[in-house]
Scaffold this active site. Sequence first.
Site, short mmCIF file in Angstrom:
data_model
loop_
_atom_site.label_atom_id
_atom_site.label_comp_id
_atom_site.label_asym_id
_atom_site.label_seq_id
_atom_site.Cartn_x
_atom_site.Cartn_y
_atom_site.Cartn_z
CG ASP A 75 -0.45 -0.33 2.57
OD1 ASP A 75 0.73 -0.42 2.83
OD2 ASP A 75 -0.63 0.83 3.03
CD GLU A 137 4.09 0.94 7.19
OE1 GLU A 137 5.11 1.15 8.61
OE2 GLU A 137 3.76 1.95 6.13
ZN LIG Z 1 7.02 2.27 4.25
#
Ligand SMILES: [Zn+2]
Length: 380
Positions: A75, A137
């Site tokens: 992501d 994340e």
């Molecule tokens: Zn990162």
Amino acid sequence: MSLSPALALAPELIHLDNLLSLASITPDDAGCQRYLAAQLSRLGFAIQWLPCQGVSNLIARRPGQPSLAFSGHTDVVPAGQHWQVNPFALTEMGGQLYGRGIADMKGGIAAFLVALERTLDAGAELPGVMVLLTSDEEGEAEFGSRVIAEHLAGQGQLPPWILVGEPTARHHSGDTLRVGRRGAISGTLTLSGKAGHVAYLPSGANLLHRALALGERMAALEWDQGAADFPGTSLHITGLEHGDWLDNVTPSTVSIKFNLRYSHRTNSDAIDQCIRALVPADLSYQLGWSRPCEPYFSQFADQQPNFLTRVEKAVFAGLGQFPVLSTAGGTSDGRFFRAQGAEVIELGLPNASIHQANERVEKSEFLRLIEIYQALLASL
Ligand SMILES: [Zn+2]
């Protein structure tokens, strides 16, 4: 990739090009992991999916006892404004590679994949090597690497060594390794009492005066000093809120907002007790916490060569100098693997432009990272 059709894409840029063209804004993986799973399965990795609450999680592993895992996130943060190029494509311009996520951290993932291809092509077996990917994340990171780490630990399959491909470098790929990160937590301390008219109120009954005195004591708290390679704990007051303002009335509630960065020598429970102990007994208050991230700090096995020495040698092979060890910067998914007992090292591209418009890295640094990862794989 944005270039004239006459120019062919260099083979080491193909995976990067494919990943950058997928707009995988957290927690949407947008097909990145499907692409990577296909590549890894072609290289003899077994694929396991571990989806959780709309987050894509992938465990890919070579046969054998778990050895080293590369951990990464597919992501990226939204593109935002002011790009000179299409953020969701690879653009090569003036020796630089542009694209959202090129540094943080599709570049790291693509570099590791190329390193795997070259190492396996050369006949290595890479037993028990894993690739662990999540699409959560950049957000709250609740359903990503934490889930993967707990799953692997629960099965007794957590690799002892975790290489996180986050952009940790200052100038050149590999010049800085992260072996720990400080924890972070935000607090809101809300005092409540009576509003009062300034003409009649004694100074000591003014809730804002009491909040200011308390804030001063909070800012003066002495915390641990950390350790040689690890900065100590610090507290910053980040806001003071007291509802609507009137020039002659004191407020009935005041909130002190603050944030701590803390070392592995303390934890969020101890911090909570510390703050509560400061509040005078006659004040009624509420204390709330948000966005807690526990710190981590890797310790390495005594026998040589250990994980750290291998990584340092690999950096030397690609960079011609040994890396600096650091624990600076924000939190990372490394903490979830460390919490389960793995040794964690973060090693990646230069991070100067991450999360900004025109995110970019020098092509030579991308190629260098491939070489460093390749040297590390060769040492296994
Ligand atoms: Zn990162």
